[in-house]
Design an enzyme around this catalytic site. Structure first.
Site, short mmCIF file in Angstrom:
data_model
loop_
_atom_site.label_atom_id
_atom_site.label_comp_id
_atom_site.label_asym_id
_atom_site.label_seq_id
_atom_site.Cartn_x
_atom_site.Cartn_y
_atom_site.Cartn_z
N SER A 74 39.55 -52.79 90.58
CA SER A 74 39.75 -52.81 89.13
C SER A 74 40.94 -52.00 88.65
O SER A 74 41.41 -52.20 87.53
CB SER A 74 38.49 -52.32 88.42
OG SER A 74 38.28 -50.93 88.65
N LYS A 143 38.89 -45.57 85.16
CA LYS A 143 39.59 -46.49 84.27
C LYS A 143 40.71 -45.73 83.56
O LYS A 143 40.84 -44.52 83.68
CB LYS A 143 38.65 -47.09 83.22
CG LYS A 143 37.44 -47.84 83.76
CD LYS A 143 37.81 -49.14 84.44
CE LYS A 143 36.56 -49.86 84.95
NZ LYS A 143 36.91 -51.03 85.78
#
Length: 256
Positions: A74, A143
């Protein structure tokens, strides 16, 4: 006749200026020092060094730096699968978290933490606990911060760029070929929260996947463990932590 006075005989044949030798009984009562063997001294010194190393590692892991394992795609190309990263635990807190920072946070709502961890054994778990191995737990997620509290984040302008407080953002860290977002959205980040996206947008279930839920997919700042400080493994990928604030430098403050 001699004027020299006779010296009294007290039965002491030693020179009174010299101390008397100890009595045999006194000599026998003195403790004898045991000589420590070289092997015993080495073992004690080794145990001391190991104990100090463990203590220092635990304190560093608890208050300064902590290692984590990257299990997913990701955050490519910034962070690759199996990368080991060191996280600065002073941010947030002593240091600020800002737009563009790459952060590790605890998934307290189980939004992203299902799966992705690697198998471990009790020895590995102990080494992770004291900070000698990176944490492989699935309930920690990495993230990039795109919106801070009060920011309005939306997708997208005519060029396909994400807007933060009306300002389009060019994101050089995106995975090659990925659009900033294929899903339209418009949210306002709640107080005490941040809004997060992965760099590999097509492979990242990030805040966009939860815009219809409470807090619009934003993550509480108190859940953030720290900001990534660097990649430490593998050696050919050693570099910084991937934070990039420059694309957000023209973003205006949110309207109060």
């Amino acid at each position: 006749m001699s004027s020299e006075q006779p010296r009294p005989d007290n039965g002491d044949l030693t020179d009174p200026a010299e101390p008397a030798p100890p009595m045999p009984e006194e000599a026998e009562t003195r403790p004898r020092r045991r000589k420590r063997s070289p092997l015993g001294a080495f073992i004690i010194e080794l145990i001391t060094i190991v104990a100090l190393a463990i203590l220092i590692s635990f304190l560093v892991k608890t208050f300064l730096l902590r290692a984590f394992y990257i299990p997913s795609e990701s955050m490519q190309p910034t962070l690759e699968v199996d990368d080991r990263v060191v996280v600065n635990l002073l941010a947030p807190g002593i240091m600020e978290i800002e737009r563009g920072d790459v952060v590790v946070f605890e998934d307290t709502r189980s939004w992203w933490g299902s799966g992705g961890s690697t198998e471990s054994n009790p020895v590995q778990d102990a080494l992770i606990f004291i900070g000698l191995l990176p944490d492989t737990s699935a309930h920690y997620v990495v993230k990039r911060v795109v919106g801070a509290e009060g920011d309005t984040v939306e997708c997208c302008d005519e060029s396909g760029r994400i807007l933060v407080n009306g300002e389009p953002v060019d994101e050089p860290y995106l995975y090659p070929g990925n659009a900033p977002s294929d899903t339209p959205f418009e949210i306002t980040v709640p107080e005490g929260h941040v809004w997060l996206l992965g760099d590999h947008r097509e492979a990242s279930a990030d805040s966009r996947a939860h815009v219809t839920e409470p807090n619009s997919g934003a993550v509480p700042v108190e859940d953030i463990i720290g900001r990534t400080a660097g990649i430490i493994w593998p050696l050919d990928r050693m570099s910084g932590g991937g934070s990039d604030r420059d694309p957000f430098e023209n973003v205006p403050d949110p309207v109060q």
